[in-house]
Design a protein around this motif. Structure first.
Motif, PDB file in Angstrom:
ATOM      1  N   UNK A 105       0.781  -1.238   0.000  1.00 50.67           N
ATOM      2  CA  UNK A 105       0.000   0.000   0.000  1.00 50.67           C
ATOM      3  C   UNK A 105       0.818   1.295   0.000  1.00 50.67           C
ATOM      4  N   UNK A 106       2.140   1.209   0.159  1.00 49.89           N
ATOM      5  CA  UNK A 106       2.933   2.445   0.152  1.00 49.89           C
ATOM      6  C   UNK A 106       3.151   2.913  -1.286  1.00 49.89           C
ATOM      7  N   UNK A 107       2.970   4.207  -1.547  1.00 49.10           N
ATOM      8  CA  UNK A 107       3.194   4.705  -2.910  1.00 49.10           C
ATOM      9  C   UNK A 107       4.642   4.478  -3.370  1.00 49.10           C
ATOM     10  N   UNK A 109       6.663   6.409  -4.804  1.00 43.68           N
ATOM     11  CA  UNK A 109       7.615   7.522  -4.701  1.00 43.68           C
ATOM     12  C   UNK A 109       8.105   7.737  -3.264  1.00 43.68           C
ATOM     13  N   UNK A 110       7.783   6.823  -2.377  1.00 46.46           N
ATOM     14  CA  UNK A 110       8.264   6.955  -0.999  1.00 46.46           C
ATOM     15  C   UNK A 110       9.624   6.270  -0.849  1.00 46.46           C
ATOM     16  N   UNK A 114      12.135   2.639   3.866  1.00 51.67           N
ATOM     17  CA  UNK A 114      10.947   2.554   4.709  1.00 51.67           C
ATOM     18  C   UNK A 114       9.939   1.591   4.074  1.00 51.67           C
ATOM     19  N   UNK A 115       9.798   1.697   2.755  1.00 51.19           N
ATOM     20  CA  UNK A 115       8.815   0.840   2.064  1.00 51.19           C
ATOM     21  C   UNK A 115       9.183  -0.639   2.238  1.00 51.19           C
ATOM     22  N   UNK A 118       8.533  -1.754   5.817  1.00 54.43           N
ATOM     23  CA  UNK A 118       7.110  -2.050   6.048  1.00 54.43           C
ATOM     24  C   UNK A 118       6.763  -3.408   5.447  1.00 54.43           C
TER      25      UNK A 118
ATOM     26  N   UNK B  38      -2.556  12.833  -2.681  1.00 56.20           N
ATOM     27  CA  UNK B  38      -1.176  12.412  -2.435  1.00 56.20           C
ATOM     28  C   UNK B  38      -0.233  13.281  -3.242  1.00 56.20           C
ATOM     29  N   UNK B  41       6.341  12.537  -3.798  1.00 61.41           N
ATOM     30  CA  UNK B  41       7.580  12.604  -3.031  1.00 61.41           C
ATOM     31  C   UNK B  41       7.381  13.002  -1.573  1.00 61.41           C
ATOM     32  N   UNK B  43       6.910  11.724   1.793  1.00 58.42           N
ATOM     33  CA  UNK B  43       6.954  10.457   2.515  1.00 58.42           C
ATOM     34  C   UNK B  43       5.903  10.393   3.619  1.00 58.42           C
ATOM     35  N   UNK B  46       2.659   9.705   2.041  1.00 58.63           N
ATOM     36  CA  UNK B  46       2.687   8.369   1.442  1.00 58.63           C
ATOM     37  C   UNK B  46       2.468   7.284   2.478  1.00 58.63           C
ATOM     38  N   UNK B  47       3.154   7.410   3.612  1.00 62.21           N
ATOM     39  CA  UNK B  47       3.030   6.362   4.632  1.00 62.21           C
ATOM     40  C   UNK B  47       1.785   6.570   5.512  1.00 62.21           C
ATOM     41  N   UNK B  49      -0.950   7.348   4.122  1.00 61.52           N
ATOM     42  CA  UNK B  49      -1.899   6.634   3.248  1.00 61.52           C
ATOM     43  C   UNK B  49      -1.830   5.130   3.520  1.00 61.52           C
ATOM     44  N   UNK B  50      -0.588   4.635   3.667  1.00 59.18           N
ATOM     45  CA  UNK B  50      -0.392   3.209   3.965  1.00 59.18           C
ATOM     46  C   UNK B  50      -1.220   2.833   5.197  1.00 59.18           C
ATOM     47  N   UNK B  53      -5.167   3.292   4.653  1.00 60.84           N
ATOM     48  CA  UNK B  53      -5.788   2.238   3.836  1.00 60.84           C
ATOM     49  C   UNK B  53      -6.271   1.088   4.728  1.00 60.84           C
TER      50      UNK B  53
END
Lengths: 435, 90
Positions: A105-107, A109-110, A114-115, A118, B38, B41, B43, B46-47, B49-50, B53
């Protein structure tokens, strides 16, 4: 005690790591070109893998933590720790983890670190720890990563202790963070039933001090022209063995002694790591996962260039920990945690540290240029590009600042980065080696 | 009133407060869904959102994650996506 029918979550992946590192060690010891240095390095990593596996299997405390959390304290309390991203990165060539991290679920562009952190917890690629010590620095996403872990069902009931880092780098800031480390110690004592003694912490910190001294010697030797050790060797082997495994291992000290010995030999003989060193490059960030194995050899073969060091491998910021008392050791560990270790040092607080470090390395290592990889998670550092440009201009060294994800080769591919570097070198009149 | 609002994401351990805040507001304003813009870039977002969700899934909240830009542009595409999202709500 676990049985084979109740395999703990994440251990199957760590058994894979164990088998892989055993193969590496065998190849380094018994292959056609034995490499005792790399064999010892992988032994240290394997020791850590085995320690975490056996603690998990036998129900002993295992912490999820980070290099900026005073991990000497864990070692002194005989508690194993691991950082959930550590083994994900060196194993990228053997796994589909990068691709998997893009399907979560992480975009895209992150930050890749970290992605993937997770993803590692969500997908059960790390053993479930008994406690989590959160590192809430240096970047914003680091906080959210811990919140993501807390929302992961398998980790939602694990007790978490969060260290609160101050922004400054004054003695008062170190005192404050030393207080945080003491709070963490008391919490760990309550959680695990283990205790911290002066003798044990002193033993571990003395080993850390020996490593710090050797690391300093190694970096001094690396300033020699030609550089005695190859691209990324000091940051990769040095940082990973000293801050990503249980502290206090005499094997790590031995590894640093070997690296110093190798460098001394080369310097005495006037031999560089490259047969014909033409360019000296400084890498102004962490190394990341793919740049060392991809860019290091390419720079050497194509341009005769050596990455002399990086933020990750630089020893100059480190001080000796005063082992007079628990209080002095906590102070030294606090200073290390918020002021000396890489990324945290450059990203937390003001731009002054960035300025100081770049000026020093440009002078000390006689570098021809600085590469700033602009890791897309390091917004703090990217905000300092203007300062970096001015510093490099004043120092008379060219700077290439680009954007990449140093932990994810699919964001800006290695080929794109190579093209940028080639164009940059061409603009300086540095052509590829004519073979 | 300001003090009643949840903290920004830089304060550790506050994600659930923000998620509940969104859900409370949905109730107060009788909203049928949530649009999560969103910015590229970012972060933090972005997170966030994670995390959101998963929260939205567990509370059956319809969510449109919308990539927007720092400048006004692509308004046609954005409108189309929002229209399609609204159609799923009605």
């Amino acid at each position: 005690m676990m049985t084979t029918t109740t395999l703990a979550r994440g251990l199957d992946r760590w058994y894979e790591y164990r088998a892989r590192f055993e193969q590496f060690i065998d190849a380094m010891k018994n292959g056609p070109e034995p490499n005792p240095l790399m064999a010892l390095f992988f032994e240290i990593v394997l020791d850590q893998v085995n320690a975490v596996i056996s603690s998990t299997e036998e129900g002993r405390p295992v912490l999820s933590s980070w290099y900026g959390n005073g991990m000497e304290i864990y070692a002194a309390m005989d508690i194993d720790f691991y950082c959930p991203v550590d083994l994900i990165f060196p194993n990228q060539p053997f796994t589909h983890d990068v691709v998997s991290s893009h399907s979560g679920p992480s975009p895209d562009d992150t930050c890749g670190l970290i992605r993937q952190g997770a993803m590692a917890v969500a997908n059960g690629l790390v053993p479930t720890p008994t406690q989590v010590i959160a590192m809430l620095e240096p970047c914003d996403a680091q906080l959210t990563l811990h919140e993501i872990w807390q929302k992961t069902p398998e980790w939602s009931d694990i007790p978490v202790f969060a260290l609160d880092p101050p922004y400054g780098s004054s003695p008062e800031d170190f005192e404050y963070f030393a207080g945080e480390l003491k709070r963490m110690t008391r919490w760990l004592e309550e959680q695990t039933g283990r205790t911290l003694t002066y003798e044990n912490l002193k033993r571990v910190c003395e080993e850390t001090n020996r490593v710090t001294e050797l690391w300093g010697e190694l970096c001094e030797l690396q300033r020699t022209v030609p550089a005695p050790t190859p691209s990324f060797m000091i940051p990769e082997i040095g940082w990973n063995s000293s801050q990503h495994v249980n502290a206090g291992s005499p094997k790590v000290t031995k590894l640093f002694e070997m690296m110093v010995g190798l460098a001394e030999q080369n310097v005495a003989a006037g031999i560089g790591a490259l047969p014909d060193e033409r360019l000296r490059v400084y890498w102004a960030d962490l190394d990341g996962s793919w740049p060392p194995p991809v860019l290091g050899p390419w720079l050497a073969e194509t341009f005769g260039a050596v990455v002399v060091n990086s933020f990750q491998g630089e020893a100059a910021p480190y001080g000796i920990i005063d082992t007079t008392s628990i209080d002095t050791m906590m102070f030294g560990l606090a200073r290390r945690s918020i002021h000396e270790v890489p990324m945290i040092r450059q990203a937390r607080g003001s731009v002054a540290m960035f300025d100081t470090d770049i000026k020093r390395v440009v002078r000390d290592y006689s570098v021809d240029c600085v590469l700033f990889p602009g890791h897309k998670g390091h917004k703090d550092q990217s905000a300092s590009i203007g300062f970096l440009r001015d510093i490099c201009r004043e120092a008379g060294v060219p700077l290439l600042a680009f954007t990449s994800d140093i932990f994810d080769p699919t964001w800006m591919t290695p080929e794109q980065v190579k093209r940028r570097i080639t164009e940059f070198f061409a603009a300086q009149g540095w052509d590829p080696i004519d073979r | 009133m300001v003090q009643e609002r949840p903290s920004e994401p830089r304060v550790f351990g506050t994600a659930l407060d923000r998620q509940d805040f969104v859900r409370d507001n949905m109730g107060a304003f009788k909203a049928a869904g949530v649009v999560l813009p969103h910015l590229p870039m970012c972060d933090f977002w972005g997170f966030e959102k994670h995390n959101f969700d998963a929260y939205a899934d567990s509370h059956a909240i319809p969510v449109l994650s919308l990539n927007v830009d720092y400048i006004v542009g692509n308004t046609g595409q954005l409108r189309t996506r929002v229209q399609a999202f609204i159609e799923t709500l009605t």
